[in-house]
Write a protein that holds these residues in place. Structure first.
Motif, PDB file in Angstrom:
ATOM      1  N   VAL A  53       6.286  -4.896 -19.716  1.00 29.98           N
ATOM      2  CA  VAL A  53       7.145  -6.069 -19.532  1.00 29.98           C
ATOM      3  C   VAL A  53       6.362  -7.207 -18.898  1.00 29.98           C
ATOM      4  O   VAL A  53       6.425  -8.365 -19.348  1.00 29.98           O
ATOM      5  N   GLU A  54       5.625  -6.906 -17.839  1.00 33.15           N
ATOM      6  CA  GLU A  54       4.891  -7.954 -17.120  1.00 33.15           C
ATOM      7  C   GLU A  54       3.833  -8.600 -18.006  1.00 33.15           C
ATOM      8  O   GLU A  54       3.666  -9.826 -17.989  1.00 33.15           O
ATOM      9  N   LEU A  55       3.129  -7.801 -18.792  1.00 28.58           N
ATOM     10  CA  LEU A  55       2.127  -8.367 -19.698  1.00 28.58           C
ATOM     11  C   LEU A  55       2.803  -9.249 -20.747  1.00 28.58           C
ATOM     12  O   LEU A  55       2.288 -10.324 -21.080  1.00 28.58           O
ATOM     13  N   ALA A  56       3.934  -8.792 -21.250  1.00 34.58           N
ATOM     14  CA  ALA A  56       4.660  -9.578 -22.247  1.00 34.58           C
ATOM     15  C   ALA A  56       5.067 -10.936 -21.680  1.00 34.58           C
ATOM     16  O   ALA A  56       4.804 -11.982 -22.289  1.00 34.58           O
ATOM     17  N   VAL A  57       5.700 -10.910 -20.525  1.00 34.49           N
ATOM     18  CA  VAL A  57       6.199 -12.149 -19.923  1.00 34.49           C
ATOM     19  C   VAL A  57       5.057 -13.111 -19.611  1.00 34.49           C
ATOM     20  O   VAL A  57       5.161 -14.322 -19.832  1.00 34.49           O
ATOM     21  N   SER A  83       6.828   2.882 -14.413  1.00 32.13           N
ATOM     22  CA  SER A  83       5.695   2.001 -14.088  1.00 32.13           C
ATOM     23  C   SER A  83       5.009   1.502 -15.351  1.00 32.13           C
ATOM     24  O   SER A  83       4.671   0.315 -15.473  1.00 32.13           O
ATOM     25  N   ASP A  84       4.800   2.399 -16.306  1.00 29.70           N
ATOM     26  CA  ASP A  84       4.172   1.997 -17.569  1.00 29.70           C
ATOM     27  C   ASP A  84       5.057   1.009 -18.328  1.00 29.70           C
ATOM     28  O   ASP A  84       4.554   0.060 -18.941  1.00 29.70           O
ATOM     29  N   ALA A  85       6.358   1.242 -18.305  1.00 26.83           N
ATOM     30  CA  ALA A  85       7.279   0.337 -18.992  1.00 26.83           C
ATOM     31  C   ALA A  85       7.258  -1.047 -18.354  1.00 26.83           C
ATOM     32  O   ALA A  85       7.228  -2.077 -19.043  1.00 26.83           O
ATOM     33  N   VAL A  86       7.257  -1.093 -17.017  1.00 25.58           N
ATOM     34  CA  VAL A  86       7.232  -2.380 -16.316  1.00 25.58           C
ATOM     35  C   VAL A  86       5.901  -3.089 -16.541  1.00 25.58           C
ATOM     36  O   VAL A  86       5.856  -4.322 -16.671  1.00 25.58           O
ATOM     37  N   ASP A  87       4.813  -2.349 -16.629  1.00 27.82           N
ATOM     38  CA  ASP A  87       3.514  -2.967 -16.942  1.00 27.82           C
ATOM     39  C   ASP A  87       3.571  -3.693 -18.286  1.00 27.82           C
ATOM     40  O   ASP A  87       3.036  -4.797 -18.435  1.00 27.82           O
ATOM     41  N   ALA A 124      15.504  -9.316 -18.401  1.00 22.81           N
ATOM     42  CA  ALA A 124      15.388  -9.257 -19.854  1.00 22.81           C
ATOM     43  C   ALA A 124      16.454 -10.131 -20.520  1.00 22.81           C
ATOM     44  O   ALA A 124      17.621 -10.097 -20.114  1.00 22.81           O
ATOM     45  N   PRO A 125      16.099 -10.886 -21.553  1.00 23.63           N
ATOM     46  CA  PRO A 125      17.100 -11.702 -22.237  1.00 23.63           C
ATOM     47  C   PRO A 125      18.054 -10.878 -23.087  1.00 23.63           C
ATOM     48  O   PRO A 125      19.183 -11.316 -23.357  1.00 23.63           O
ATOM     49  N   TYR A 126      17.616  -9.688 -23.526  1.00 20.59           N
ATOM     50  CA  TYR A 126      18.454  -8.831 -24.364  1.00 20.59           C
ATOM     51  C   TYR A 126      18.342  -7.381 -23.925  1.00 20.59           C
ATOM     52  O   TYR A 126      17.307  -6.945 -23.415  1.00 20.59           O
ATOM     53  N   ILE A 127      19.430  -6.649 -24.144  1.00 23.95           N
ATOM     54  CA  ILE A 127      19.409  -5.197 -24.034  1.00 23.95           C
ATOM     55  C   ILE A 127      20.037  -4.643 -25.294  1.00 23.95           C
ATOM     56  O   ILE A 127      21.069  -5.117 -25.769  1.00 23.95           O
TER      57      ILE A 127
END
Length: 400
Positions: free
Chosen positions: A341-345, A335-339, A374-377
């Protein structure tokens, strides 16, 4: 149906032979998920705290498991992760350990997906996004904290940006890795491998740039699509407070010289990606570099942001970097990781989902990369714990 009925924790090996945490989560309807925590070597100052595996397991059994079993539903990821935070009671998982927390968090997600009969990426990110897949960044030459007596720059990463599919990209990175070995052999340079499976020759950075440029060009010609490369500079490891600058062997660059050096590298080698080019506390320098080269390359914050929303908010305010490296164990839960990501996007930053130097065969990050578009992994090029993620990406692509 997804009520958690059991959480089992045990010690298992990571790719460096160190102990890490594995979690099993069972639900009332027979759902099951298993996940393992990775571990970093080049770690940011502000990362969530990883405890020794035995200590993390003991603490999680005492504090977290009673808050999960019979209390939360694996199908509700935020409920699971909120329970982990409540059990820990600190800002950095220093009580139960981020390694226990992330293993449980990822295992619960897999259990929820199992009950729903969905692949994990769909459970995490909704319906599949057409033909959008991340481009894998493959570590081909490595040094820094990942290999002794090798390059000062930590990672030289192949980036098959023109690949028509994940499958083609994965094999292109493996080909670059092999081509690097051939070039080193032709030059009479013996070498082993570093933590992430990259070649770790006793060469300087200048030679590594020459070799990478030659390797990506050769393989690009062979496969018929564009392959570029990028860097993880691990700037916090290069920076020395006593020297007040970035140490490359006997040379020290001050901050302005480091910015100039990186900008010149972007221009000379058409770098597609530059991770942690500067110290983890220097938002201003990151902003200066981003202003100079951010229109043509990703300036990615790893130690700068540590998958942390608050640190990312500061970076956004100051214009520091234009992308964030996302490592679930760096922050403790999915959940913290997705938060992050969402803020970044929302703010025009790209997200790069990443492995760690000490890895396991767990494939959660492959699904997270697809789930979050994600554009990259970043997950290496060879080695069983690296190819586990890459092969999973190929499976997702083939089954989509």
């Amino acid at each position: 149906m997804t009520l958690v009925t059991d959480v089992a924790l045990r010690r298992v090996l990571d790719s460096r032979g160190n102990a890490t945490v594995e979690a099993d989560v069972h639900t009332e309807s027979g759902g099951f998920g298993r996940a393992k925590a990775p571990s970093g070597a080049s770690t940011g100052e502000y990362e969530a705290i990883e405890l020794p595996a035995s200590e993390a397991i003991a603490s999680a059994r005492e504090e977290a498991v009673p808050r999960l079993v019979g209390e939360v539903y694996a199908g509700d990821q935020r409920e699971v992760d909120a329970a982990l935070h409540a059990a820990d009671g600190t800002d950095d998982f220093s009580q139960i350990g981020a390694n226990s927390a992330v293993a449980i968090s990822m295992a619960a997600a897999k259990a929820g997906a199992d009950v729903a009969g969905l692949p994990l990426f769909q459970h995490l990110g909704g319906t599949f996004r057409g033909n959008t897949f991340p481009t894998p960044l493959g570590n081909a030459i490595g040094g820094g904290e990942h290999a002794a007596d090798a390059t000062d720059i930590q990672e030289f990463l192949a980036a098959p940006v023109g690949a028509p599919s994940v499958e083609e990209a994965v094999f292109a990175n493996a080909a670059v890795h092999g081509e690097v070995a051939d070039i080193l052999d032709d030059r009479g340079v013996p070498c082993g491998k570093g933590d992430e499976g990259a070649w770790a020759p006793s060469i300087d950075d200048a030679a590594a740039f020459e070799i990478m440029a030659e390797a990506v060009e050769t393989v690009g010609d062979d496969v018929g699509f564009e392959i570029r490369f990028g860097l993880d500079m691990a700037g916090a490891e290069l920076y020395d407070d006593e020297e007040d600058g970035y140490v490359y062997g006997e040379r020290v660059r001050d901050t302005e010289e480091q910015i100039e050096y990186v900008a010149d590298l972007v221009d000379e080698y058409d770098l597609v990606y530059v991770e942690d080019p500067l110290d983890e506390n220097d938002y201003e320098a990151f902003a200066d570099l981003t202003d100079r080269v951010g229109d043509r390359t990703l300036v990615c914050g790893d130690d700068l942001f540590v998958t942390n929303v608050e640190r990312l908010e500061t970076g956004i305010e100051e214009g520091a970097a234009n992308s964030i490296l996302v490592k679930p164990n760096q922050i403790g839960t999915l959940s913290d990781a997705v938060d992050a990501v969402e803020l970044a996007v929302e703010n025009g930053y790209d997200q790069v989902i990443s492995h760690r130097s000490g890895e396991t065969e767990d494939t959660t990050i492959a699904h997270l990369a697809v789930a979050t578009d994600a554009p990259y992994i970043k997950t290496g090029a060879v080695g069983g714990e690296r190819t586990a993620k890459l092969n999973e990406l190929i499976r997702i692509e083939h089954n989509a």
